[in-house]
Scaffold this active site. Structure first.
Site, mmCIF file in Angstrom:
data_model
loop_
_atom_site.group_PDB
_atom_site.id
_atom_site.type_symbol
_atom_site.label_atom_id
_atom_site.label_comp_id
_atom_site.label_asym_id
_atom_site.label_seq_id
_atom_site.Cartn_x
_atom_site.Cartn_y
_atom_site.Cartn_z
ATOM 1 N N CYS A 1 -10.590 0.795 7.851
ATOM 2 C CA CYS A 1 -9.771 2.024 8.096
ATOM 3 C C CYS A 1 -10.409 3.026 7.366
ATOM 4 O O CYS A 1 -10.500 4.345 8.037
ATOM 5 C CB CYS A 1 -8.379 1.940 8.006
ATOM 6 S SG CYS A 1 -7.931 1.237 6.289
ATOM 7 N N GLU B 1 0.826 -1.288 0.111
ATOM 8 C CA GLU B 1 -0.065 -0.097 -0.002
ATOM 9 C C GLU B 1 1.042 1.231 0.023
ATOM 10 O O GLU B 1 0.700 2.251 0.807
ATOM 11 C CB GLU B 1 -1.043 0.041 1.266
ATOM 12 C CG GLU B 1 -1.706 -1.466 1.408
ATOM 13 C CD GLU B 1 -2.617 -1.155 2.721
ATOM 14 O OE1 GLU B 1 -3.951 -1.552 2.672
ATOM 15 O OE2 GLU B 1 -2.095 -1.169 3.812
HETATM 16 O O1 FUB Z 1 -2.728 -0.586 9.431
HETATM 17 C C1 FUB Z 1 -3.903 0.329 9.769
HETATM 18 C C2 FUB Z 1 -4.553 0.413 8.377
HETATM 19 O O2 FUB Z 1 -5.142 -0.299 7.752
HETATM 20 C C3 FUB Z 1 -3.624 1.434 7.619
HETATM 21 O O3 FUB Z 1 -3.747 2.968 7.881
HETATM 22 C C4 FUB Z 1 -4.254 1.270 6.194
HETATM 23 O O4 FUB Z 1 -3.367 1.534 5.221
HETATM 24 C C5 FUB Z 1 -4.545 -0.374 6.103
HETATM 25 O O5 FUB Z 1 -3.597 -1.017 6.122
HETATM 26 ZN ZN ZN Z 2 -8.073 3.190 5.014
#
Ligand code: FUB
Ligand code: ZN
Length: 662
Positions: A426, A330
Site C-alpha cells: 500500500c 496498525e
Molecule cells: O488494508 C489496506 C491497506 O493495507 C491499509 O491501508 C494499510 O494499513 C494496510 O493494512
Molecule cells: Zn501503507
C-alpha cells in the site's frame, strides 16, 4: 458554519512546481518510481514480492488464464490481497500527477493501456473488482467490513478523477461513474438496499472529489450516506456477518461497539472525539468527513472533525507527523502514548494525515493545518522512500536498534533498511501519488482571499478579484526561510486579500512588499495583506530558522528527559553512520547557540543541511556491571552530527534516534 472561511485548493494542473527541494523528488517519482512500480505491478522486478495486480485484471478481463504458477493462490486465480486492485489505482493517480507537470507520451500510452485492461474487466452493470470477478460475483457486497470492495472502488474513483484532471481523458472516469451507479444501486438508505458503509474508508473523499467534477448530487449523497450510516446501531458489520453465516439480521443486534473501534464504526462519526483503530482507515475517514462537512455545511460534522483533529495533533501524533502507534491493528492507542522504538507510523497513515490537514485548511485558514501538512510531508511521508526512489519503508520508527528488530518479536515490524516491495504494497504507490500531486497542496482560493499553505517553489494560476492572476513563489525552503512571491495580473489590478501561513516553528519573521516593510493583519497564524495587486508586486518573507531543541509534553513518558532537534519544518535524527553505535548513551547537553554548526553539505545524502555540536557520551562501562553508582563525571565530550530524519537509512544500515537524553 462560517462558509466565508472556506476555500478550495488549486489543482496540481494549475500549480507548476519548480523547487530546489521538491522538483528532484518529483522527478525521482516520475522517472524512477512510476516506471519501477509499473514493473512491480506486472511482476517484472526480480527478487521482489510478486504483486499479481495487473495479472488479476487480465484474468478478470479474460485476457489471461488463471493457471500460471503463482503459488498456492493460483488455483483460485486471484493473486494477493483482496485489495490488490488498489495498487494499480494509486499508480494511475501517481502517473496522472506526473503527466500534469511533465507531459510524456510514452507514460500516457502505458497508462491508457492499463486503463484499457482495467475497463475490459468491468462488468456490464458497472461492477469492477477483480477479487470477486475472479472468485465469484455471488460473493460481492457480502463482506464490506473485511474485503475492501469499497476501498478499491474509492481508490479507482480517485485515480479516475486525477487522470481526468491531468489529461482530460474520460474513459476511466466514465467507467467509475458507472461503477458508482452500481454501488449506489446496492447500498443506500432505500428499502431493499444494503445499509452499509466501507470497512476501509476512502470512498467518502473519493466521491466528494468525483462530485467536484460531475456536480451530480448522487455522488455527494452516497459519500454523505457512508459517513452518516457509519457506527449506527444495530451495527451493519454485525448484521452482514450474521447474513453470511446463514442467520438473520436481528442476530447481530446485540454486538457491542467495542468490536468496531478498529473500523471507526463503534459510534456515529458525529459523536466521535478520539482517533481510534486502524490509523490509515481513521485519517481517511476524517478526511472524507471534512469534505462532506464543507460540501454540505454540516456543523456537527465540522465539530467532530475539529475534535478528532485536536485529539491527533495534540495527543497522538509523533513529532515526524507519523500516526498509529501500534503494530497491533496498525492502530492508534491512547493519548500521549508515543513509543519511539515500537512505533508503527505507517507511511500511508502520515499521507492520510496530510489529506486530513489539507481538508481542514479548506474549511478554515488556520496555520496549524499547514504546519501539520508540512510536518508530515517533510518528515514522516518522504522518509517512506529511499533517496534513489527504489526502496520503501512501511513502518517509520523514531528509533532503530538493528539487534532488537531481529531478536525481539515486539519489534519485528521495525525495519532499519527500506525494502524493494511488499506483499501488502500500500505505501510505495501512496508516496508516489502524494508527491506527484504536491501542486494541489500549495494554495487555496476562497471568496475574497487567496491563501498559501506551503512554501514550495512554483507558479500558480487562478482567478482572483475577477482577473487572471499568476503567483510565482521562489524559495530555498526547507534549508532557508527566505520566500519571494511575485504577482502577475492580467489586464490591470485585482483586489483581493492574500494570506500566507506563518509557520508554527518560526518565532520571528519579516514581510516586505516591494522592498518596504509591509503591514499585515494576523489571524490564526496567517498573515494577510489586502490591496489592489498588480503585475510586478513582490512580497519578501523571511522566516527565522534557527536550530530548535524540542521537548515533548511530560505525559509522553517515552520522551521524559529527552530532546529532539528541529530546524524549520525538518525533524533531525542521529545515525550510527555519523555518531557510532549506542546512540542511547548520548546526551545533547544544550550547547550555546553560537557553537552549533549548521552546514549545507551538497555531497551528503543528496544535499542536506546538517547540524553539529559538542554533546556528551557516557564513558566506558565494565560489561559485567549491570548497575553502578551514578556520576556526572562518567560523561565525555562527543561531537554529534544530526541529519534530517527523512534521509535516514540511506547509508550502511545501523542505529537511528530522533529523541536523545538532554
Ligand atoms: O488494508 C489496506 C491497506 O493495507 C491499509 O491501508 C494499510 O494499513 C494496510 O493494512
Ligand atoms: Zn501503507
Amino acid at each position: 458554519m462560517n462558509t466565508t472561511e472556506h476555500s478550495e485548493f488549486l489543482s496540481f494542473k494549475n500549480v507548476h512546481i519548480h523547487d530546489t527541494f521538491w522538483t528532484p523528488l518529483m522527478e525521482r517519482v516520475r522517472t524512477k518510481v512510476i516506471p519501477y512500480q509499473w514493473e512491480a505491478l506486472n511482476d517484472h522486478v526480480p527478487g521482489a514480492e510478486p504483486s499479481g495486480c495487473m495479472r488479476n485484471f487480465k484474468i478478470a478481463a479474460q485476457l489471461a488464464r488463471p493457471e500460471l504458477d503463482y503459488g498456492e493462490d493460483s488455483s483460485a486465480g486471484h493473486y494477493g490481497f483482496v485489495f490488490q486492485d488498489s495498487d494499480a489505482a494509486k499508480w494511475i493517480e501517481a502517473a496522472a500527477g506526473a503527466l500534469a507537470w511533465h507531459p510524456d507520451e510514452a507514460l500516457e500510452q502505458t497508462v491508457d493501456g492499463a486503463i484499457d485492461i482495467i475497463c475490459n474487466a468491468q462488468q456490464s452493470d458497472g461492477y469492477l473488482n477483480t477479487y470477486y470477478i475472479i472468485k465469484g460475483l455471488e460473493g460481492r457486497f457480502t463482506n464490506l467490513k473485511d474485503n475492501h470492495e469499497l476501498y478499491c472502488f474509492g481508490h479507482f474513483v480517485e485515480a479516475a478523477t486525477a487522470y481526468y484532471e491531468a489529461t482530460g481523458k474520460r474513459k476511466l472516469l466514465d467507467a467509475m461513474i458507472r461503477y458508482t451507479d452500481c454501488v449506489d444501486r446496492h447500498i443506500g438508505p432505500e428499502e431493499g438496499k444494503l445499509h452499509g458503509y466501507p470497512g476501509h474508508e476512502i470512498a467518502e473523499m473519493a466521491l466528494a472529489r468525483l462530485y467536484g467534477i460531475t456536480k451530480d448530487e448522487k455522488h455527494l449523497k452516497l459519500a454523505k450516506y457512508f459517513i452518516d450510516e457509519r457506527g449506527k446501531r444495530p451495527y451493519f458489520f454485525a448484521q452482514e456477518e450474521c447474513r453470511r453465516n446463514g442467520g438473520t439480521e436481528s442476530d447481530g443486534m446485540d454486538k457491542s461497539g467495542d468490536h468496531y473501534h478498529y473500523h471507526q464504526a463503534h459510534k456515529p462519526v458525529r459523536e466521535q472525539s478520539a482517533a481510534v483503530g486502524h490509523a490509515v482507515r481513521a485519517v481517511y475517514l476524517y478526511s472524507g468527513t471534512a469534505d462532506i462537512a464543507r460540501l454540505t455545511g454540516d456543523d456537527a460534522l465540522l465539530e467532530a472533525c475539529r475534535r478528532l483533529w485536536d485529539n491527533i495533533v495534540k495527543r497522538q501524533m509523533y513529532i515526524t507527523g507519523a500516526v498509529g502507534q501500534s503494530v497491533h491493528g496498525e492502530a492508534f492507542t491512547f493519548d500521549y502514548d508515543l513509543p519511539n522504538d515500537t512505533a508503527y507510523g505507517e507511511t500511508c497513515a502520515s499521507i492520510g494525515l496530510a489529506f486530513f490537514a489539507r481538508r481542514m485548511a479548506s474549511l478554515a485558514p488556520r496555520a496549524v493545518y499547514g504546519d501539520t501538512l508540512e510536518r508530515a510531508l517533510f518528515n514522516g511521508i518522504i522518509s517512506g522512500m529511499s533517496l534513489d526512489g527504489m526502496s520503501f519503508f512501511y513502518v517509520n520508527p523514531l528509533e532503530a536498534l538493528p539487534e532488537s528488530c531481529g531478536k525481539d518479536q515486539s519489534r519485528r515490524h521495525v525495519k532499519f533498511e527500506r525494502q524493494k516491495w511488499f506483499a501488502c504494497a500500500c505505501c510505495p504507490p501512496n508516496v508516489a501519488r502524494i508527491i506527484a500531486s504536491l501542486g494541489s497542496y500549495v494554495h487555496s482560493v476562497g471568496d475574497d482571499c487567496v491563501y498559501t499553505h506551503l512554501f514550495v517553489g512554483s507558479e500558480a494560476k487562478f482567478v482572483a478579484g475577477g482577473k487572471n492572476v499568476s503567483l510565482k513563489l521562489e524559495t530555498g525552503y526547507p534549508w532557508r526561510g527566505h520566500v519571494d512571491i511575485s504577482f502577475t495580473v492580467d489586464g490591470g489590478e485585482a483586489e483581493f486579500r492574500y494570506g500566507f501561513r506563518i509557520p508554527g516553528w518560526c518565532a520571528s519573521h519579516t514581510v516586505a512588499l516591494n522592498g518596504d516593510n509591509a503591514l499585515c493583519t494576523e489571524k490564526d497564524g496567517f498573515a494577510y495583506i489586502k490591496r489592489e495587486w498588480r503585475s510586478g508586486d513582490r512580497l519578501t518573507l523571511v522566516f527565522d530558522m534557527p536550530v530548535t531543541f524540542i521537548e515533548a509534553n511530560p505525559h509522553v513518558r517515552e520522551n521524559a528527559g529527552k530532546m529532539a532537534l528541529m530546524r524549520g519544518p525538518l525533524v533531525y535524527c542521529l545515525e550510527e553512520a555519523d555518531n557510532g553505535k549506542e546512540l542511547f548513551r548520548l546526551r545533547a547537553g544544550f550547547p550555546a547557540h553560537h557553537s552549533i554548526k549548521v552546514q549545507y553539505e551538497k555531497d551528503l545524502l543528496g544535499g542536506v543541511t546538517s547540524v553539529s555540536f559538542m554533546g556528551r557520551k557516557l564513558k566506558g562501562w565494565n560489561k559485567d556491571d549491570l548497575y553502578r553508582a551514578a556520576s556526572e563525571a562518567a560523561y565525555e565530550e562527543k561531537d554529534l552530527r544530526w541529519i534530517p530524519y527523512y534521509a535516514w537509512a540511506n547509508r550502511d544500515p545501523g542505529e537511528m534516534a530522533v529523541w536523545i537524553n538532554k
